[in-house]
Design an enzyme around this catalytic site. Sequence first.
Site, PDB file in Angstrom:
ATOM      1  N   CYS A 101       0.828  -1.207   0.000  1.00 14.40           N
ATOM      2  CA  CYS A 101       0.000   0.000   0.000  1.00 14.40           C
ATOM      3  C   CYS A 101       0.859   1.251   0.000  1.00 14.40           C
ATOM      4  O   CYS A 101       0.357   2.366  -0.014  1.00 14.40           O
ATOM      5  CB  CYS A 101      -0.917   0.029   1.218  1.00 14.40           C
ATOM      6  SG  CYS A 101      -2.121  -1.278   1.201  1.00 14.40           S
ATOM      7  N   ILE A 102       2.168   1.085   0.106  1.00 13.10           N
ATOM      8  CA  ILE A 102       3.028   2.263   0.217  1.00 13.10           C
ATOM      9  C   ILE A 102       4.077   2.265  -0.902  1.00 13.10           C
ATOM     10  O   ILE A 102       4.715   1.265  -1.145  1.00 13.10           O
ATOM     11  CB  ILE A 102       3.744   2.331   1.585  1.00 13.10           C
ATOM     12  CG1 ILE A 102       2.703   2.323   2.684  1.00 13.10           C
ATOM     13  CG2 ILE A 102       4.583   3.585   1.681  1.00 13.10           C
ATOM     14  CD1 ILE A 102       3.250   1.954   4.033  1.00 13.10           C
TER      15      ILE A 102
END
Lengths: 102, 160
Positions: A101-102
Amino acid sequence: MERTIAGKNITVNEEGYLTDFSQWDEKVGEALSAEANIALTPRHWEVIKYLQEEHKNQVALSIRRIGKSGLVDIKEFYQLFPNAPLKTATKIAGIPKPASCI
Amino acid sequence: MSENKGAINKMMIILSKGTLENVYAAFVLANGARMEGIEAEIFFTFFGLEAIHKKKLEHLHVATVGNPAMHMPTMLGGLPGMEALATHMMKKEMEKIDMPDIHEFLDILSASGVRMWACKLAVDMFHYKKEDLYEGVEDIITVGDFYKQSEGEGVHMLFV
């Protein structure tokens, strides 16, 4: 499922990612990049080789890690692979889509 | 969801809070959008401005009071040092999952092409100046400017 990429029969998942890296070669990478409307330059290849190496070493890939790679910064990564860079670059490299997600 | 065949082209995120968990939520959503090839912009307003204030952004805290999900009695959460302790623990966990700190996250957002704006009304209220703010913040704009910025198909707005 199976599909033909660069004249070869290749196994891919439903999102089009290769499921068996041994079926990947540079011709396959070129065909996949053409589908993503990216003209590969030597710089692209450096990044693709880096991603493959990281995958081989079982490193979880993320945008943050790319930024710390020492090879390419995040800005250039987005310039090289303008749309969804991590997803696109890993698909071309024949490795799984990172679950990050990053 | 018939608009633009349901496809999301751009996320307009309004960050109004300065607690660590809310700032991270907004940043992860903006960064996640860019990772999917979706455009993203953040409008920092009210306490959200703390996340882009150079002197304050390193000192954001988790809220221990008024947050039932902390599973901590409110009286206890209000004790001196409690917020700092909870923040310390949360930051440690975040480092474990490769979560960047606020400053590094701003650099990532900026490099990823997330456009950042500060709310004029809130900047005036807190007596901040452009030079107090993180360099990646493009401009101080009005809410009207932000709406103008949000025009187009497949644009979604989110309030944090």
